[in-house]
Write an enzyme that holds these catalytic residues in place. Structure first.
Site, PDB file in Angstrom:
ATOM      1  CD  GLU A 315     -16.277 -33.454  29.530  1.00 29.86           C
ATOM      2  OE1 GLU A 315     -16.463 -34.667  29.333  1.00 29.86           O
ATOM      3  OE2 GLU A 315     -17.194 -32.689  29.887  1.00 29.86           O
ATOM      4  CE1 TYR A 402     -22.675 -34.720  33.841  1.00 31.52           C
ATOM      5  CE2 TYR A 402     -24.972 -35.361  33.571  1.00 31.52           C
ATOM      6  CZ  TYR A 402     -23.732 -35.067  33.024  1.00 31.52           C
ATOM      7  OH  TYR A 402     -23.544 -35.128  31.659  1.00 31.52           O
TER       8      TYR A 402
END
Length: 622
Positions: A315, A402
């Site tokens: 994050e 991803y």
């Protein structure tokens, strides 16, 4: 509602938005929210400021919103508006069409529905402290439109201010700078409600401002009985005021400031001032959400050994790749997540060592291989540059952007060397910061700044081809090789000895389980658990990987533990494989009945996004 003509055929800017490419984009929104917990609704006003004046129809995205008025903010005269189509599109919702006459500002008064897909309202029994209600947002990918009307596309970056009128015994956090907490002021509600309600007894206003431009999916808030712990000069961790949760989170994420400094060294200045964390109740559907200044986290990442910090690293990496440079639409989602997966592994390598980063790559590789099987009937979604028109992005959310995105960037790094790639990354971020771009923009920049790269790497195969390109690479290290070797040995009937796994943590076990065959004898599954108690693991990555294996192996004595897990957490990484394993395949009538019952009993504890994903799984296989 004042009638206007049905909208002309638009030229959409994004397959997931009604935003017209010929319309000016919103630059700023001033928001006022009145939270009504008994009805699970928010009444709001939104003052829109556009990049240019506009005359004629103007389109905004909405979903499950009641629009009560659209006004000229200068004269408070009503502006004509209508909502199209009459029956909401299952993916897009509805378009709010406002007729403007040389306006650059207008005001919309609206009210959310209790079924808003961005909001989860939790009653006190559903929270950690069991005493106070709680509400939080999850706007990614296209759910901001269910809180307030907006051009709900990452192509439209906005700044905003917000006033949150809430009960005085609660507090609020936002992905924005906190301006202050004060009593309501008469007349500031901007039509949200009358002053007697806005300024009623027991109400308080929390005020915030976001001064940097962000895509709407990064709009975020949470309201509840919140406390915090200081962790560093730029970081606090928040959660409900439950000491066990707060203290455990503070210990787990104690190295956050060090990771910020590492990120700055790798990718350039941290542009968001603060990096605070909010640990949400267990229903949060993701591991984390990169909301700038206030990252949201699931409590399942608190593992007690600091390994949960790898989610924080991811994050944090979004602060440069995703929040600072954003995919222009979800067709280019890999630009957010592939870059961020690469960046977070660089941070993990610097802070926790190369072996830990290799384990992350290995787990990701196994996940990518599994996604190829998941999408074997629709390989479009194994591409990096996809076509998602008419497709709900929540239903095709996967590890492909991803892990295939990471593999693409890792391939470029191997071609030109890490020092050169580091310089390229810094230049890329500095060039496109606070912009939203697409894959072609990135490829053009790549070819200009690394001349001849297309002679060594087939860029079209990587971005537009299906499957895993032949020059992708499985990682290699001593610990990785050992774990894969032991998994292969299990296929031959040999279980690892205790001295071989004595230093294993959650990631090692997760990688081991991911490399086992997906269909074993029930006796093999039980024997493995009898020795290592994996079904009792406090690490949900390990627990769910084992339960997934047990369900696929028709080991029914673990269904009770699976039920407890499905009712305890709402993270989609766990829900999707467990529900899918229960209902997918022939001869599973009992498992399907079991899954349907568990979902009916657990549904209210899942976020609306997770509810929709599980419903789609059950509908496909029932």
């Amino acid at each position: 509602m004042q009638a206007v003509q049905p909208p002309r055929k638009m030229a959409p800017i994004d397959p997931h938005s009604y935003t017209d490419s010929s319309h000016p984009l919103t630059t700023h929104i001033s928001l006022s929210f009145y939270f009504d917990f008994p009805s699970s609704t928010i009444v709001s006003s939104a003052l829109f400021s556009l990049s240019a004046t506009h005359s004629g129809p103007f389109a905004l995205d909405t979903r499950s919103l009641s629009i009560s008025a659209v006004l000229d903010p200068q004269t408070l005269a009503a502006l004509p508006f209508s909502v199209h189509p009459a029956s909401p599109d299952t993916v897009l919702g509805q378009s709010l069409i406002v007729t403007l006459a040389n306006h650059f500002q207008f005001l919309v008064i609206s009210k959310t529905s209790p079924s808003s897909t961005a909001l989860q309202w939790l009653s006190p029994p559903q929270t950690f402290n069991k005493a106070f209600p709680f509400v939080y947002t999850q706007c990614h990918s296209i759910h901001a439109r269910s809180i307030f009307p907006c051009q709900d596309t990452p192509a439209a970056r906005i700044r905003y201010s917000a006033k949150l009128n809430i009960p005085h015994y609660l507090s609020a956090v936002m992905a924005a700078k906190h301006v202050g907490r004060r009593n309501p002021i008469a007349g500031e509600c901007l039509g949200v409600c009358d002053d007697s309600i806005w300024c009623g007894d027991g109400r308080i206003v929390e005020e915030f401002v976001m001064e940097q431009s962000v895509p709407p999916y990064l709009f975020a808030f949470a309201v509840g009985e919140l406390g915090f712990r200081e962790m560093g000069p730029r970081t606090r961790v928040y959660s409900e005021s439950v000491p066990g949760v707060l203290d455990s989170a503070a210990r787990e994420f104690a190295g956050t400031e060090e990771m910020i400094k590492v990120g700055e060294g790798l990718f350039g200045p941290y542009e968001w001032e603060r990096f605070d964390l909010l640990v949400l109740p267990p229903s949060f559907p993701y591991a984390g959400m990169e909301n700038p200044r206030m990252v949201f986290l699931t409590p399942t990442v608190i593992k007690g050994d600091a390994t949960g910090a790898r989610v924080v690293a991811h994050e944090l990496a979004h602060s440069w790749t995703g929040n600072l440079i954003t995919n222009k639409s979800n067709d280019h989602f890999w630009l957010n997540e592939g870059f961020t997966t690469y960046a977070d592994r660089r941070i993990v390598e610097a802070v926790q060592g190369k072996e830990r980063a290799v384990l992350n790559i290995g787990i990701g590789w196994r996940g990518l291989v599994e996604e190829m099987d998941r999408f074997k009937d629709n390989m479009e979604f194994t591409k990096l540059k996809t076509n998602q028109e008419g497709v709900d992005p929540d239903n095709v959310y996967s590890r492909v952007p991803y892990e295939k995105g990471f593999q693409f960037l890792w391939r470029i790094e191997r071609q030109i060397g890490r020092p050169a790639f580091d310089e390229f990354l810094k230049k890329y971020i500095a060039t496109f910061k606070f912009q939203s771009i697409d894959t072609d923009t990135f490829l053009d920049f790549l070819k200009v700044n690394i001349p001849g790269i297309e002679d060594h790497i087939d860029l079209k195969v990587w971005t537009e081809g299906t499957g895993i390109p032949p020059d992708a690479m499985e990682p290699a290290s001593d610990i990785y090789k050992k774990i894969v070797f032991l998994a292969n040995e299990f296929k031959l009937g040999r279980m690892p000895n205790e001295d071989e796994v004595t230093v294993w943590g959650g990631q090692e076990w997760e990688l081991y389980l991911e490399n086992l065959p997906k269909s074993l004898e029930a006796s093999q599954v039980s024997a493995l658990d009898a020795r290592y108690r994996l079904s009792e693991s406090k690490d949900y990555e390990v627990k769910v990987a084992f339960l997934h294996l047990a369900i696929l192996s028709r080991c029914s004595n673990y269904y009770g533990e699976a039920e407890k897990t499905l009712k305890a957490v709402g993270r989609m990484k766990y829900l999707r494989p467990l529900y899918t394993a229960l209902v997918q395949g022939p001869g599973k009538e009992e498992e399907k009945i079991f899954a349907k019952r568990v979902f009916s009993e657990a549904r209210a504890c899942y976020h609306p996004i997770a509810q929709g994903v599980v419903e789609a799984i059950l509908a496909k296989h029932m």
